[in-house]
Design an enzyme around this catalytic site. Structure first.
Site, short mmCIF file in Angstrom:
data_model
loop_
_atom_site.label_atom_id
_atom_site.label_comp_id
_atom_site.label_asym_id
_atom_site.label_seq_id
_atom_site.Cartn_x
_atom_site.Cartn_y
_atom_site.Cartn_z
NE ARG A 7 -4.17 -1.57 0.27
CZ ARG A 7 -4.43 -2.58 -0.76
NH1 ARG A 7 -3.49 -2.84 -1.28
NH2 ARG A 7 -5.41 -3.39 -0.55
CD GLU A 63 -2.92 3.39 -4.91
OE1 GLU A 63 -3.97 2.78 -5.27
OE2 GLU A 63 -1.97 2.46 -4.60
CG HIS A 82 -3.68 -0.73 -6.47
ND1 HIS A 82 -3.69 -0.04 -5.10
CD2 HIS A 82 -3.50 -1.78 -6.15
CE1 HIS A 82 -3.80 -0.85 -4.46
NE2 HIS A 82 -3.71 -2.18 -4.89
#
Ligand code: DGY
Length: 328
Positions: free
Chosen positions: A239, A268, A287
């Site tokens: 993450r 993000e 991602h």
């Protein structure tokens, strides 16, 4: 008896939606972007179950707004966007999707490692920019060898183990650091336990595979980057907030470490004017760790089965808070 209601917060592949439709009336958020929090609360208000992604904040406010809620199924292994403790207090099972996406995420992690080591994104950008005017030059585009280098895996869960399995094929020395020492994995995967500073200072490649928790937030910041070799390459597939982005920018900009490869960022999406994006020694992907079609379909189906199970009074296949089943 009325059929239960399910709210799915993003468009899924039809085979997965069908699994939920067999047991519930389904509403699906149609937009490309996730539902804003007030819209999520509104849509969940009469839902018995929700199927969420990492972009949805599933907290006490949402649970208060959804008094019928008896199932939360997350389409991800990571649950940092879900207040699992709060769901447990309310007796709501929370499903996630471990295992099914570990191999694909490890594949992408290794692609990033190889790409950063051999400068594939950087040299491709240079080539597409029309810069390849000289013929092959023996001192140009020198990268680093991956084979026989030392890999340091931080977090030896299922994804970390799959990364180790791939690294063995490259004859790498594999160090790992995790909260608990895993002696079985040491013999099975040929990995060596190292304390965190030792891993940071010895590894040529440092691969972050930890979940995001209050303990791992900014696990890599200025002090940790300073412990790494000047030739080190940092890869993050966990993450974004596990890495302090400003500290990383400063370290890469000053070439205090050689390079980084990120599949996850903080925030993000990363803003297009983020200074990290100006760096040639950064490889970055949006991602996509588990975004391989067969894996994503299997992940969606698992999340759908978890939701359908909970809505029909059965145990979820993969439940992050199984203690909810023991209380009642
Ligand atoms: C996960 O499963 O946690 C991945 O990051 C995709 O969301």
């Amino acid at each position: 008896m009325a059929r239960p209601k399910a709210f799915i917060t993003r468009t899924l592949l039809p085979d997965a939606v069908d699994i939920v439709r067999q047991v519930a009336d389904v509403e699906i958020w149609p937009d490309e972007s996730p539902p804003p929090p007030d819209e999520l609360r509104r849509r969940a208000a009469d839902a018995d179950g929700i199927l969420t992604t990492i972009m949805d904040r599933v907290d006490a406010d949402l649970m208060d707004a959804a008094p019928n809620l008896r199932a939360i199924s997350q389409l991800a292994v990571g649950l940092d966007n879900v207040d699992v403790a709060e769901a447990t207090r309310r007796g709501i099972p929370v499903g996630n999707t471990p295992g099914v996406l570990s191999k694909s995420t490890a594949d992408l992690a290794f692609a990033l490692l190889l790409g950063a080591a051999r400068r594939t994104s950087e040299s491709e950008r240079w080539l597409r920019g029309g810069n390849w005017r000289l013929a092959f030059h023996p001192t140009h585009w020198l990268g680093q060898d991956v084979h026989e280098a030392t890999l340091g895996i931080v977090g030896l869960g299922q994804i970390g183990l799959e990364v180790a399995r791939r690294a063995r094929g490259f004859d790498m020395r594999i160090l790992y650091h995790s909260r608990t020492r895993k002696t079985d994995a040491e013999s099975e995967y040929g990995v060596e336990y190292a304390d965190f500073p030792a891993l940071l200072s010895q590894a040529d490649f440092i691969m972050l595979c930890v979940p995001l928790t209050s303990q791992t937030h900014h696990l890599i910041s200025t002090a940790e980057l300073a412990m790494m070799k000047p030739t080190a390459i940092l890869i993050n597939v966990s993450r974004g907030p596990v890495v302090d982005p400003q500290a990383l920018y400063q370290s890469l900009h000053a070439n205090r470490i050689a390079a980084a490869a990120l599949d996850v960022t903080s925030p993000e999406p990363i803003p297009s004017d983020d200074p990290l994006l100006t760096l040639d020694n950064l490889t970055i992907t949006p991602h996509i760790g588990s975004a391989a079609l067969p894996t994503r379909l299997n992940t969606m189906k698992l999340a759908a089965r978890n939701l359908a199970a909970a809505l029909t009074g059965q145990r979820m296949e993969t439940c992050a808070n199984p203690e909810v089943y023991n209380g009642g």
